[in-house]
Design a protein around this motif. Structure first.
Motif: not given
Length: 1182
Positions: A344-347, A226
């Motif tokens: 999801s993977q973004n979390d 990130r």
């Protein structure tokens, strides 16, 4: 592509070991390892660990880093990090982290230390360290480190260079580290260490690397999970405080963000600091350190507040979370809940909650579910060039899968033959134009399963529409082979004589639909043969024959013959091989002029092979030189070539050399070049010489002589020599020339020596000189005397004929004039260099006071034996001729007994037969007008002594007899030096010597025969010898037999022990510089005394300039060739057990020039006498 492992999974799918909190509530410190590999050229980035990106200024610049360690700890240095240019190796083992680093104590060695610097990407930078070597015995050891352990000495290359220089003027060692074309990952901490014996010095410095204007790829951007930008306006950051206040999961991020390479050591120190437990005022219950949820699931993050009225904010990766259908905020009393739906993977991120000034954080891990295959692949059977599609379905849309063929992953790039389509849960592999290589087992792999199917590709039947045709082509013309087959998309291979043909710049292979064509732009002989075209995958083939025709050619260009000329050394075998070509093979003919050279010749023959022809001459001769013609013929044409053959040989011998000029050890010789140079230019000549009576020649030059003249040197004067020479060309050395006529080197003599003026009158000048030091083999024929007036160069010969004597008087000179005189030595080689007088001589007679120069041996008593001749020469000086008179003991000398002859420069006293009456003191007086000089000579005429007086027998006892006698009345005018005692038996009266050179006048004769009766006699002795007669005892001494007793009178032994006593002291002496001087004295002592000589109270040791003698009590010190420095007080010391004694004297050595040195300088004798007189007066005044 397989997706990367989760935070809670290792690459093999096993869950990681969870992080448990320690006793004080803080989690254990993780062990962080950072490795960065350089990106490949195609910018494909690969990572081994996920790394966050540091905050940057315009995404390129780095921040300055300042770390303050508690308790004044050592600053952190870089460890464990791999660089893109040099490898740092493995990090430090964990068991060695706590070991202290042993370094020598710091000392000041560095006079100039490296300073931190900054460089842009791609730029160069140099760090300099200087060490002063003034107090160092050898060069110090300098090491450069990056980080904590990495030694840069083994990492030198195109990006890193280490240089050492030494300035001898300033005595300073300079050590430089050059970084070339820097990259961003070169930034960090560096260290320079200096060691010299037990001294040590170190200096740390930093390197900052900033990106340039062009956009570059950051390797760390490929590993970012990130991106979090944080603005920091402060120029320096206290990382220590940041680490103390950060969560454990942020340590790696902070280390990478601020360039910390020794994170382990930093965390180890921080772990040892006791933490203060702070009780939270805002939270009654904080978030757990970490949460995990399945992908698509829901998670609840709960905190309990102590004050429900406080404002609460939730953050994700530092960004505030706003309420949405995905993020729902709930309130239950003091509890505040964040609900995250459909994870999801973004979390997968770091979450924190802030209540007032306090904050707590956690990390959420999202676990993905395995993907399963719902519909598998089906087998396919088809033919080449058809389209193939393999389909399957999975449980999740857009799920990543991997296609494989025979267990190997299928490339699906832009240039790949394979295409992959994904439509929802359906995945398809498409092969547009199938070939035989596509046959195999295809499989698809997902995280939850796999499926496979077999694909079979077969060929289509082959049809030949146009076959290959036989072809004949000229050499160098284009060649084309053409055929048509069906199916058209079938590739094939071309073969020539069974060898595969590969396309290149000359050969072009074309396949267009059904047409297959082979074209050769320029045909060659190698292109002839059987051609075959084989369709790929079929057993059928198409064949044709190709024949290339070539006219004959002669290939001389590869032989490197200048102007087609072949050079051969005479006598060698010559084989000339010339490449030829032609198809069919041509007929070859060799010719010289009109004569054809046959293959069956003996010495000269021709030979022909397939690709070459040769001309062979077994033994080359000079007559073989000429033009040779080569003719080639075949049915395609004719070719000719002309070759010139040149036979070279050694040159003829040169003509006989001549020797026109001869010197003392050299000569000059000349010669003519040889008439025939052997076909090669003359490079030079070798010269040999020998003695006439010898047969052994010796070469005198090892480098070739280019000219036709030479000067041999280092010959022996007076020895006849002969010389000869050799001519040399590139082939070799010629035969020797005829020897020259014998010649003998002769040299003139050296100049005459010691030219002085002997006498000057009003019209004459008398000079004298000494012969030359070097005369040589030519001998000396005589001398030539020349003179000229002062100020003139008109030299006139004083003697018309050469003279042999070394004294000459020049007559008929003008009174009052000044003349210069020179003398030459003349021999067969010529006249020598002249010896000139130093000053002009005034023609005027000068009165010189008389001076008698008494010879050295006449300054002491002159001793001769009776009957010997006395001939004494006493030189003197004075002008005009002095008047000489002699007296003996004050009375005139009787010419009847003593003959005296006087000359201009000396006086001779001659006694034909000396008598004792001639002894006495002779006075010589020399007078010139009113000037008088006198000298005295002491002449002593000695004779044999008379016999001793009254030899008596004093006593007889046992086998002993005591004798005594008196000294002789006549001692022969010399001191008695000893006595000789003899004995004789009364029966035989044969005399035997008992003792010689006995000094006393009494003796005891021992070891006599008992019963015999003896007579005794004594001879006296002086420096002339024994007396003519001896004195015999009147009575005999009888040695009684045993049984008879003799009354023995008491006798007390005399005590001869005596302390040293000098009987003759040292006498003050004058010495002449350059002449040996002796000091004499005599000492009596018993036991024998030890004699020591001293100069100025300092003992004379083993100095080779001094010699010391001691003989029967006479002590002598000889000083060899003394100088004025040897003057002083000399002491002789004698020491024994009873005492010591010493005597001393003063020695003065006349300084300045000696008489000999003045004579060598050419000073006239009257000036030498004046100088010596003045010197004596000065010494008397002293």
């Amino acid at each position: 592509m397989p997706e990367p492992p989760k935070k809670d999974e290792t690459p093999n799918g096993q869950p990681e070991e969870s992080v448990a909190p320690d006793s004080n509530g803080s989690p254990l410190l993780p062990v962080i390892s950072l490795e960065v590999s350089p990106p490949p050229d195609d910018n494909a980035l690969a990572a081994t660990s996920l790394l966050p990106s540091p905050p940057t200024e315009e995404a390129n610049s780095l921040k300055k880093l300042s770390i303050e360690l508690p308790n004044d700890s050592v600053p952190v240095t870089s460890t464990g990090r791999k660089d893109s240019v040099w490898s740092l190796g493995e990090s430090q083992p964990p068991e060695e982290l706590d070991k202290p680093i042993e370094t020598p104590p710091l000392s000041t060695l560095l006079t100039e230390r490296p300073v931190s610097g900054m460089v842009t990407v791609g730029g160069d930078i140099t760090f300099v360290a200087k060490v002063e070597a003034k107090d160092l015995l050898r060069k110090p050891t300098v090491k450069w480190f990056k980080g904590k352990w990495m030694d840069l000495a083994s990492k030198t290359g195109k990006h890193l260079q280490l240089k050492e220089t030494f300035d001898r003027n300033t005595k300073v060692h300079t050590f430089e580290m050059h970084i070339i074309k820097a990259k961003e990952n070169y930034a960090g901490n560096y260290r320079c260490e200096v060691n010299y014996k037990d001294k040590f010095d170190s200096c740390a410095f930093d390197l900052e690397v900033k990106a340039g204007g062009s956009q570059s790829i950051d390797i760390r951007s490929a590993f970012k999970r990130r991106e979090h930008k944080q603005q920091d306006d402060t120029p320096e950051v206290d990382v220590w405080e940041i680490l103390k206040n950060a969560r454990p999961d942020q340590y790696e991020k902070i280390a990478f963000m601020y360039g910390i390479t020794d994170l382990r050591g930093l965390l180890r120190r921080m772990k040892k600091i006791p933490k203060e437990e702070k009780k939270s005022e805002a939270f009654a219950k904080k978030l757990e350190p970490a949460y995990q949820v399945d992908k698509g699931g829901k998670i609840r993050l709960v905190v309990d507040l102590t004050d429900p009225t406080v404002d609460l904010k939730w953050y994700k990766n530092g960004q505030e979370i706003r309420p949405s259908p995905k993020y729902i905020f709930e309130h239950k009393g003091t509890q505040r809940i964040l609900v995250i739906n459909n994870c999801s993977q973004n979390d997968d991120a770091a979450y924190s909650v802030a209540a007032g000034d306090e904050k707590c954080s956690t990390e959420l891990f999202v676990k993905e579910l395995p993907i399963k295959i719902t519909k598998g692949l089906e087998p396919v059977v088809t033919t080449v060039n058809e389209k193939i599609e393999l389909e399957c379905e999975v449980t999740e849309e857009g799920a990543p899968v991997k296609w494989m063929k025979n267990g190997v992953e299928i490339p699906t790039g832009v240039r790949s033959r394979y295409r992959v389509k994904c439509e929802g849960t359906k995945h398809t592999l498409v092969i547009d134009d199938a070939s035989l290589e596509d046959t195999g087992t295809y499989s698809i792999m997902a995280s939850g399963g796999s499926s496979e199917a077999h694909v079979q590709i077969d060929l289509k039947p082959l049809k030949i529409h146009q076959d290959l045709q036989d072809t004949k082509v000229m050499l160098g013309k284009p060649l084309k082979l053409h055929c048509e087959i069906y199916p058209g998309n079938v590739p094939g291979r071309w073969y020539r004589n069974g060898q595969l043909i590969q396309p290149n710049d000359r050969i072009n292979i074309v396949h267009k639909n059904r047409v297959h064509e082979l074209s050769i732009e320029t045909s060659s002989l190698h292109d002839s043969g059987d051609y075959t075209f084989v369709p790929e995958g079929y057993s059928q083939s198409l064949s044709a024959k190709v024949h290339v025709i070539d006219p004959p050619r002669v290939h001389l260009e590869g032989l490197n013959f200048v102007d087609n000329t072949v050079t051969v050394v005479a006598g060698n075998k010559m084989r000339l091989e010339i490449p030829i070509s032609g198809e069919p093979a041509p007929k070859v003919v060799w010719m010289k002029g009109e004569r054809v050279i046959l293959e069956s010749g003996n010495r000269v023959r021709a030979e022909t092979y397939v690709d070459q022809t040769s001309l062979t001459i077994e033994i080359t001769e000079r007559e073989d030189t000429g033009n040779y013609k080569l003719v080639l013929q075949n049915e395609a044409g004719e070719a000719t070539a002309c070759i010139k053959l040149k036979i070279v040989d050694i040159p003829d011998s040169p003509d006989t050399p001549s020797v026109p000029v001869i010197g003392g050890d050299w000569c000059q010789m000349t010669w003519e070049a040889p008439k025939y140079d052997g076909g090669s230019p003359i490079l030079g000549y070798y010269i040999e010489r020998k003695k006439k009576q010898s047969s052994r020649w010796m070469r005198i030059n090892f480098d070739l002589i280019k000219e036709t003249t030479y000067e041999p040197k280092k010959m022996i004067e007076g020895v006849p020599y002969e010389v000869r020479l050799f001519a040399v060309n590139a082939i070799g050395v010629s035969k020797p020339s005829e020897p020259s006529k014998p010649f003998t080197p002769l040299a003139v003599t050296s100049e005459p020596t010691m030219l002085v003026v002997d006498d000057v009158t009003d019209t004459t000048v008398t000079i004298k000189w000494r012969p030359p030091e070097t005369i040589g083999a030519a001998g000396l024929d005589g001398y030539l005397v020349e003179y000229c007036l002062e100020g003139s160069d008109d030299w006139k010969a004083a003697n018309t004929e050469l003279i042999d004597k070394t004294r000459y008087t020049i007559k008929d000179l003008t009174p009052g004039t000044k003349v210069l005189i020179r003398v030459k030595a003349v021999n067969a080689a010529g006249a020598s260099v002249p010896r000139n007088t130093q000053h002009a001589i005034l023609i005027k007679e000068v009165i010189e006071p008389p001076k008698i120069r008494v010879p050295r041996h006449l300054k002491q008593t002159y001793t001769k034996r009776v009957g010997e001749a006395v001939n004494l020469v006493v030189p003197f000086l004075g002008k005009p001729r002095p008047k000489v008179t002699w007296q003996k003991d004050g009375q005139p000398i009787d010419p009847a007994h003593v003959s005296i002859r006087n000359t201009e420069c000396d006086s001779i006293i001659f006694i034909r037969k000396a008598e004792r009456s001639h002894s006495g003191k002779y006075q010589m007086k020399v007078q010139v007008e009113n000037h008088v000089d006198s000298a005295e000579l002491d002449i002593q005429i000695i004779d044999l002594p008379g016999p001793p007086q009254i030899v008596t027998i004093e006593d007889v006892w046992g086998e002993n007899v005591s004798l005594s006698w008196n000294a002789p009345r006549d001692n022969g005018n010399a001191a008695i030096t000893g006595y000789t005692i003899q004995k004789a038996d009364k029966k035989t009266m044969e005399w035997y010597t008992c003792l010689e050179h006995y000094h006393r006048t009494s003796i005891a004769i021992t070891e006599l025969v008992v019963g015999n009766e003896y007579f005794f006699r004594v001879y006296s002795e002086n420096m002339c010898g024994l007396s003519e007669s001896a004195t015999q005892t009147r009575k005999s001494a009888r040695i009684v037999k045993d049984g008879m007793k003799m009354k023995i009178a008491q006798y007390n032994d005399h005590d001869f022990n005596e302390a040293p006593k000098f009987t003759q002291p040292l006498i003050n002496t004058f010495g002449i510089a350059g002449y040996n001087t002796t000091l004499n004295c005599s000492v009596r002592a018993h036991p024998k005394a030890k004699v020591t000589w001293m100069k100025n109270k300092i003992i004379i040791g083993d100095d080779p300039r001094y010699r010391m003698f001691s003989n029967q009590g006479v002590c002598t010190l000889e000083i060899r060739k003394p100088s004025p420095y040897d003057g002083g007080m000399y002491t002789c010391r004698a020491i024994n057990d009873l005492g010591e004694a010493q005597v001393e004297c003063k020695l003065e050595v006349k300084g300045g020039f000696t008489f000999y040195e003045l004579m060598q300088r050419g000073v006239p004798l009257h000036l030498i006498d004046k100088y010596m007189t003045e010197t004596k007066v000065v010494e008397q005044d002293k």
